[in-house]
Design a protein around this motif. Structure first.
Motif, PDB file in Angstrom:
ATOM      1  N   ASP A 170       0.850  -1.080   0.075  1.00 40.09           N
ATOM      2  CA  ASP A 170       0.052  -0.036   0.025  1.00 40.09           C
ATOM      3  C   ASP A 170       0.991   1.165  -0.055  1.00 40.09           C
ATOM      4  N   ASP A 171       2.258   1.200   0.162  1.00 40.09           N
ATOM      5  CA  ASP A 171       3.233   2.341   0.100  1.00 40.09           C
ATOM      6  C   ASP A 171       2.981   2.914  -1.246  1.00 40.09           C
ATOM      7  N   ILE A 172       2.823   2.216  -2.379  1.00 39.22           N
ATOM      8  CA  ILE A 172       2.705   2.531  -3.509  1.00 39.22           C
ATOM      9  C   ILE A 172       1.369   3.776  -3.870  1.00 39.22           C
ATOM     10  N   VAL A 173       0.383   3.361  -3.069  1.00 37.30           N
ATOM     11  CA  VAL A 173      -0.693   4.234  -3.014  1.00 37.30           C
ATOM     12  C   VAL A 173      -0.419   5.699  -2.388  1.00 37.30           C
ATOM     13  N   GLU A 174       0.260   5.379  -1.189  1.00 44.14           N
ATOM     14  CA  GLU A 174       0.527   6.625  -0.385  1.00 44.14           C
ATOM     15  C   GLU A 174       1.778   7.577  -1.297  1.00 44.14           C
ATOM     16  N   LEU A 175       2.761   6.921  -2.053  1.00 43.67           N
ATOM     17  CA  LEU A 175       3.753   7.573  -2.676  1.00 43.67           C
ATOM     18  C   LEU A 175       2.943   8.373  -3.923  1.00 43.67           C
ATOM     19  N   ALA A 176       2.001   7.655  -4.478  1.00 45.99           N
ATOM     20  CA  ALA A 176       1.429   8.256  -5.821  1.00 45.99           C
ATOM     21  C   ALA A 176       0.755   9.552  -5.306  1.00 45.99           C
ATOM     22  N   ARG A 177      -0.066   9.612  -3.879  1.00 43.30           N
ATOM     23  CA  ARG A 177      -0.778  10.672  -3.571  1.00 43.30           C
ATOM     24  C   ARG A 177       0.131  11.742  -3.624  1.00 43.30           C
ATOM     25  N   ILE A 178       1.279  11.386  -2.763  1.00 48.43           N
ATOM     26  CA  ILE A 178       2.417  12.543  -2.543  1.00 48.43           C
ATOM     27  C   ILE A 178       2.897  13.224  -3.760  1.00 48.43           C
ATOM     28  N   PHE A 179       3.007  12.311  -4.848  1.00 50.21           N
ATOM     29  CA  PHE A 179       3.409  12.880  -5.899  1.00 50.21           C
ATOM     30  C   PHE A 179       2.460  13.642  -6.820  1.00 50.21           C
ATOM     31  N   LEU A 180       0.959  13.119  -6.805  1.00 44.16           N
ATOM     32  CA  LEU A 180      -0.001  13.901  -7.220  1.00 44.16           C
ATOM     33  C   LEU A 180      -0.175  15.143  -6.777  1.00 44.16           C
ATOM     34  N   SER A 181       0.102  15.186  -5.321  1.00 43.03           N
ATOM     35  CA  SER A 181      -0.109  16.436  -4.582  1.00 43.03           C
ATOM     36  C   SER A 181       1.303  17.480  -5.018  1.00 43.03           C
TER      37      SER A 181
END
Length: 451
Positions: free
Chosen positions: A306-317
């Motif tokens: 699930d870290d992938i989703v967390e990182l994706a949201r950081i990059f999207l922000s």
């Protein structure tokens, strides 16, 4: 909108850089020499100056420290990297090698024109990228915190794009050397004929073209940290010199008689199996054991759950702020992100999200604009490395990632350059080069002009 002054006498490079910056919402002005640049600086306020090192009339370093201390980013070729180090000693905030990589240039600019202090802000961003709840990242974070309090040599292992330089920078920033420089060197990007003089420096007359004495990158990192990325690409002669530096804490410039003492902490990184290379005679075994004091293993993105989703949201922000957007992921895109194997790891994820933000026409990011084509066979492999290796060698009806990569490169390299190939694959040029090496895919030789 941040305003940047480009000082470059070569029109092609000047215009290419201007187009890149304008595309990413920077206001830009251009000059071809220092005198014209100073005229513009009297008339306008700039957040950053990007200047070539060698200019007609006066050097780009003449712009350092003038006009309210506007930060100066120096551009230089690898052949004149020693001069770039001298420019940093004069006060340049950083340097970028030509021909520059677009992502590297944009990332460097982004860090330099933040309103917060650069070091603190950089560390904050890096801390976000190495957070996570999977066991591998928790263990990695613990090891970084422990090893940062020592001067031990560190060997960072991991696939391309997993953040090896990020881990090295975190170690440096958390260490007692954080106030001294960290010099990063990509060993694969410097020609074999230049690597020794780049690392160790040279004396005047040591070889043709050595018109003056130059300090090397190891000396530039004195009292700080030297990060050698892709250390497996070092020629054997340079490996021998590096071994002496690790054993004795001293270096000898090319052509010099006497050695110089230096106080440098070494962090090395590679995606290669150095032990196997040592057994084959392609890497010095004694150097391998000198490097193998503390090992850090960077987990592949597909192993981070699930870290992938967390990182994706950081990059999207980050991309929403950069492009003044307010996009969100659709439920289907989050599923696609979790199912994709991410051969380019974190770097591929960053590129995919930036591309999606640019292409999005509605409020949601969907799988099609992420460019993730997931087949039924492309499900997340188990975290167990032994089981993972078995699964990769089992016959599948679909192509493996390596097969797909090899086929795509061979079918398209006649019509695309390296930059376009990497962009279409969702990876960096460096990752493309590494995978060519791994799979033994040579670059298409350039056609010789007919005389």
């Amino acid at each position: 909108m941040s305003r940047i002054l480009i000082v470059e006498d070569e029109q092609v490079i000047r215009e290419a850089l201007k187009r890149l910056l304008v595309k990413h919402q920077y206001s830009t002005d251009c000059a071809s020499n220092v005198n014209d640049a100073e005229t513009l600086m009297h008339a306008h306020a700039y957040d950053l100056i990007i200047s070539d090192l060698r200019l007609p009339g006066r050097a780009g370093t003449d712009l350092i420290g003038n006009f309210a201390n506007i930060p100066v980013l120096i551009m230089t070729s690898y052949a004149s990297m020693r001069s770039a180090i001298d420019a940093m000693k004069l006060g340049a905030v950083d340097y970028v090698a030509k021909p520059f990589d677009h992502d590297e240039m944009l990332n460097t600019i982004s860090k330099l024109i933040r309103t917060e202090p650069v070091l603190d802000d950089t560390l904050a961003v890096e801390s976000d990228l190495i957070t996570g709840e999977c066991d591998a990242v928790v263990e990695l974070r613990k090891r970084i915190n422990k090893v940062a309090q020592t001067d031990a040599t560190v060997l960072i292992l991991g696939e391309s794009g997993t953040g090896k330089e990020l881990a090295a920078r975190s170690i440096h920033q958390k260490s007692q050397r954080s106030s001294a420089p960290m010099i990063s060197v990509n060993c694969a990007a410097i020609p074999d004929s230049l690597i020794e003089s780049e690392l160790f420096g040279h004396e005047k007359g040591a070889f043709t073209g050595a018109d003056t004495c130059r300090s090397g990158l190891i000396e530039a990192a004195d009292k700080g940290t030297l990060f050698l990325d892709e250390i497996g690409e070092l020629p054997l002669e340079a490996q021998a010199r590096l071994l002496r530096f690790l054993q004795e804490g001293e270096i000898r410039r090319v052509g010099a008689v006497h050695a110089r003492k230096v106080n440098v902490r070494l962090i090395a990184a590679t995606h290669r199996d150095l032990k196997a290379m040592a057994s084959e005679g392609r890497f010095r075994e004694d150097l391998y054991y000198r490097l193998y004091v503390m090992e850090l293993n960077m987990p592949a993105l597909r192993e981070r759950g699930d870290d992938i989703v967390e990182l994706a949201r950081i990059f999207l922000s980050e991309q929403n702020r950069k492009h003044n957007a307010k996009l969100e992921f659709s439920a289907a895109s989050l599923q696609a992100i979790k199912a994709h194997l991410w051969p380019g790891n974190v770097r591929e994820l960053q590129n995919a999200i930036e591309r999606a933000v640019i292409l999005a026409e509605g409020p949601l990011i969907t799988p099609d604009i992420l460019g993730l084509k997931i087949s039924a066979a492309h499900t997340t492999p188990p975290a167990d490395p032994i089981q993972t290796q078995k699964s990769l060698h089992e016959p599948k009806p679909d192509l493996s990632l390596d097969d797909y990569f090899q086929r795509y490169v061979l079918e398209n390299q006649d019509s695309m350059n390296e930059t376009d190939l990497a962009k279409n694959l969702g990876i960096s040029r460096k990752c493309l080069w590494e995978r060519r090496q791994k799979l033994g895919i040579p670059r298409k030789p350039k056609k010789e002009s007919l005389s």
